[in-house]
Design a protein around this motif. Structure first.
Motif, PDB file in Angstrom:
ATOM      1  N   GLN A   1     -20.977 -17.257 -42.702  1.00  0.00           N
ATOM      2  CA  GLN A   1     -22.193 -17.443 -41.958  1.00  0.00           C
ATOM      3  C   GLN A   1     -22.596 -16.164 -41.756  1.00  0.00           C
ATOM      4  OE1 GLN A   1     -20.069 -18.421 -38.038  1.00  0.00           O
ATOM      5  NE2 GLN A   1     -21.048 -20.743 -38.302  1.00  0.00           N
ATOM      6  N   ALA A   2     -24.029 -16.082 -41.730  1.00  0.00           N
ATOM      7  CA  ALA A   2     -24.742 -14.997 -41.632  1.00  0.00           C
ATOM      8  C   ALA A   2     -24.905 -14.394 -40.310  1.00  0.00           C
ATOM      9  CB  ALA A   2     -26.134 -14.922 -42.198  1.00  0.00           C
ATOM     10  N   ALA A   3     -23.710 -13.996 -39.375  1.00  0.00           N
ATOM     11  CA  ALA A   3     -23.640 -13.587 -38.156  1.00  0.00           C
ATOM     12  C   ALA A   3     -24.083 -12.128 -38.089  1.00  0.00           C
ATOM     13  CB  ALA A   3     -22.265 -13.832 -37.702  1.00  0.00           C
ATOM     14  N   GLU A   4     -24.858 -11.749 -36.906  1.00  0.00           N
ATOM     15  CA  GLU A   4     -24.911 -10.470 -36.510  1.00  0.00           C
ATOM     16  C   GLU A   4     -25.234 -10.209 -35.083  1.00  0.00           C
ATOM     17  OE1 GLU A   4     -29.529  -9.833 -36.827  1.00  0.00           O
ATOM     18  OE2 GLU A   4     -29.334 -11.600 -38.092  1.00  0.00           O
ATOM     19  N   VAL A   5     -25.050  -8.975 -34.714  1.00  0.00           N
ATOM     20  CA  VAL A   5     -24.820  -8.705 -33.184  1.00  0.00           C
ATOM     21  C   VAL A   5     -26.119  -8.205 -32.865  1.00  0.00           C
ATOM     22  CG1 VAL A   5     -23.702  -7.285 -31.720  1.00  0.00           C
ATOM     23  CG2 VAL A   5     -22.314  -8.237 -33.536  1.00  0.00           C
ATOM     24  N   VAL A   6     -26.707  -8.699 -31.807  1.00  0.00           N
ATOM     25  CA  VAL A   6     -27.970  -8.187 -31.107  1.00  0.00           C
ATOM     26  C   VAL A   6     -27.662  -8.003 -29.568  1.00  0.00           C
ATOM     27  CG1 VAL A   6     -29.480  -9.359 -32.471  1.00  0.00           C
ATOM     28  CG2 VAL A   6     -28.733 -10.515 -30.559  1.00  0.00           C
ATOM     29  N   MET A   7     -28.300  -6.928 -28.959  1.00  0.00           N
ATOM     30  CA  MET A   7     -28.298  -6.789 -27.427  1.00  0.00           C
ATOM     31  C   MET A   7     -29.109  -7.579 -26.879  1.00  0.00           C
ATOM     32  SD  MET A   7     -26.687  -4.922 -25.201  1.00  0.00           S
ATOM     33  CE  MET A   7     -26.839  -4.411 -23.826  1.00  0.00           C
ATOM     34  N   ASP A   8     -28.659  -8.143 -25.652  1.00  0.00           N
ATOM     35  CA  ASP A   8     -29.418  -9.133 -24.660  1.00  0.00           C
ATOM     36  C   ASP A   8     -29.501  -8.361 -23.699  1.00  0.00           C
ATOM     37  OD1 ASP A   8     -30.946 -10.807 -23.287  1.00  0.00           O
ATOM     38  OD2 ASP A   8     -29.510 -12.409 -22.948  1.00  0.00           O
ATOM     39  N   LEU A   9     -30.788  -7.642 -23.524  1.00  0.00           N
ATOM     40  CA  LEU A   9     -30.973  -6.709 -22.316  1.00  0.00           C
ATOM     41  C   LEU A   9     -31.061  -7.444 -20.899  1.00  0.00           C
ATOM     42  CD1 LEU A   9     -33.519  -3.969 -23.808  1.00  0.00           C
ATOM     43  CD2 LEU A   9     -31.022  -3.713 -23.490  1.00  0.00           C
ATOM     44  N   ALA A  10     -31.610  -8.670 -21.016  1.00  0.00           N
ATOM     45  CA  ALA A  10     -31.712  -9.528 -19.690  1.00  0.00           C
ATOM     46  C   ALA A  10     -30.581  -9.753 -19.140  1.00  0.00           C
ATOM     47  CB  ALA A  10     -32.648 -10.606 -20.024  1.00  0.00           C
ATOM     48  N   THR A  11     -29.494  -9.981 -19.980  1.00  0.00           N
ATOM     49  CA  THR A  11     -28.230 -10.388 -19.427  1.00  0.00           C
ATOM     50  C   THR A  11     -27.138  -9.239 -19.661  1.00  0.00           C
ATOM     51  OG1 THR A  11     -27.562 -11.444 -21.569  1.00  0.00           O
ATOM     52  CG2 THR A  11     -28.637 -12.851 -20.024  1.00  0.00           C
ATOM     53  N   ASP A  12     -27.598  -8.022 -20.218  1.00  0.00           N
ATOM     54  CA  ASP A  12     -26.672  -7.168 -20.440  1.00  0.00           C
ATOM     55  C   ASP A  12     -25.251  -7.669 -21.160  1.00  0.00           C
ATOM     56  OD1 ASP A  12     -25.927  -4.417 -20.513  1.00  0.00           O
ATOM     57  OD2 ASP A  12     -24.577  -4.503 -18.560  1.00  0.00           O
ATOM     58  N   ALA A  13     -25.622  -7.974 -22.378  1.00  0.00           N
ATOM     59  CA  ALA A  13     -24.496  -8.794 -23.249  1.00  0.00           C
ATOM     60  C   ALA A  13     -25.076  -8.611 -24.798  1.00  0.00           C
ATOM     61  CB  ALA A  13     -24.389 -10.139 -22.806  1.00  0.00           C
ATOM     62  N   PHE A  14     -23.667  -8.458 -25.400  1.00  0.00           N
ATOM     63  CA  PHE A  14     -23.952  -8.217 -26.872  1.00  0.00           C
ATOM     64  C   PHE A  14     -23.718  -9.704 -27.340  1.00  0.00           C
ATOM     65  CE2 PHE A  14     -22.365  -4.213 -26.072  1.00  0.00           C
ATOM     66  CZ  PHE A  14     -23.152  -3.475 -26.881  1.00  0.00           C
ATOM     67  N   LEU A  15     -24.835 -10.182 -28.010  1.00  0.00           N
ATOM     68  CA  LEU A  15     -24.861 -11.866 -28.522  1.00  0.00           C
ATOM     69  C   LEU A  15     -24.235 -11.711 -30.087  1.00  0.00           C
ATOM     70  CD1 LEU A  15     -27.864 -13.058 -27.002  1.00  0.00           C
ATOM     71  CD2 LEU A  15     -25.735 -13.141 -25.995  1.00  0.00           C
ATOM     72  N   VAL A  16     -23.638 -12.724 -30.502  1.00  0.00           N
ATOM     73  CA  VAL A  16     -23.287 -12.831 -32.042  1.00  0.00           C
ATOM     74  C   VAL A  16     -24.175 -13.910 -32.407  1.00  0.00           C
ATOM     75  CG1 VAL A  16     -21.613 -13.306 -33.767  1.00  0.00           C
ATOM     76  CG2 VAL A  16     -21.008 -11.869 -31.956  1.00  0.00           C
ATOM     77  N   ILE A  17     -25.034 -14.026 -33.348  1.00  0.00           N
ATOM     78  CA  ILE A  17     -26.030 -14.875 -33.470  1.00  0.00           C
ATOM     79  C   ILE A  17     -25.987 -15.174 -35.230  1.00  0.00           C
ATOM     80  CG2 ILE A  17     -27.698 -14.173 -31.517  1.00  0.00           C
ATOM     81  CD1 ILE A  17     -29.568 -13.200 -33.840  1.00  0.00           C
ATOM     82  N   VAL A  18     -26.535 -16.362 -35.344  1.00  0.00           N
ATOM     83  CA  VAL A  18     -27.068 -16.704 -36.769  1.00  0.00           C
ATOM     84  C   VAL A  18     -28.359 -17.298 -36.525  1.00  0.00           C
ATOM     85  CG1 VAL A  18     -24.916 -17.044 -37.867  1.00  0.00           C
ATOM     86  CG2 VAL A  18     -26.045 -18.890 -36.720  1.00  0.00           C
ATOM     87  N   ARG A  19     -29.344 -16.523 -37.550  1.00  0.00           N
ATOM     88  CA  ARG A  19     -30.669 -17.046 -37.366  1.00  0.00           C
ATOM     89  C   ARG A  19     -30.713 -18.583 -38.162  1.00  0.00           C
ATOM     90  NH1 ARG A  19     -33.603 -12.783 -36.012  1.00  0.00           N
ATOM     91  NH2 ARG A  19     -32.786 -10.629 -36.499  1.00  0.00           N
ATOM     92  N   GLU A  20     -31.475 -19.182 -37.475  1.00  0.00           N
ATOM     93  CA  GLU A  20     -31.680 -20.820 -37.998  1.00  0.00           C
ATOM     94  C   GLU A  20     -32.628 -20.486 -39.126  1.00  0.00           C
ATOM     95  OE1 GLU A  20     -33.437 -24.560 -35.955  1.00  0.00           O
ATOM     96  OE2 GLU A  20     -31.585 -24.339 -35.480  1.00  0.00           O
ATOM     97  N   VAL A  21     -32.294 -21.221 -40.170  1.00  0.00           N
ATOM     98  CA  VAL A  21     -33.030 -21.312 -41.689  1.00  0.00           C
ATOM     99  C   VAL A  21     -33.678 -22.713 -41.404  1.00  0.00           C
ATOM    100  CG1 VAL A  21     -32.779 -21.196 -43.941  1.00  0.00           C
ATOM    101  CG2 VAL A  21     -31.286 -19.936 -42.584  1.00  0.00           C
ATOM    102  N   ALA A  22     -35.119 -22.534 -41.824  1.00  0.00           N
ATOM    103  CA  ALA A  22     -35.620 -23.815 -41.918  1.00  0.00           C
ATOM    104  C   ALA A  22     -35.590 -24.587 -43.104  1.00  0.00           C
ATOM    105  CB  ALA A  22     -37.423 -23.452 -41.666  1.00  0.00           C
TER     106      ALA A  22
END
Length: 60
Positions: free
Chosen positions: A34-55
């Motif tokens: 999986q093409a997982a990456e970590v981003v910061m969600d400032l609104a919830t003060d959390a690190f999110l592990v995400i994958v971008r949805e591919v069309a």
């Protein structure tokens, strides 16, 4: 799904190890293909592990 991204896991930013648990989780997902990456969600003060949805392009 958030803005074309699927959240796999959330990690609190205030944890004693910072982003490490999120980075470790993302690394394991990448090893699974999986093409997982970590981003910061400032609104919830959390690190999110995400994958971008591919069309998916329709086959003509």
């Amino acid at each position: 799904m958030i803005n074309g991204r699927v959240v796999l896991q959330r990690f609190p930013a205030g944890g004693p190890r910072g982003s490490w648990p999120a980075e470790e989780f993302a690394r394991l997902r990448r090893l699974e293909g999986q093409a997982a990456e970590v981003v910061m969600d400032l609104a919830t003060d959390a690190f999110l592990v995400i994958v971008r949805e591919v069309a998916v392009q329709p086959v003509a």
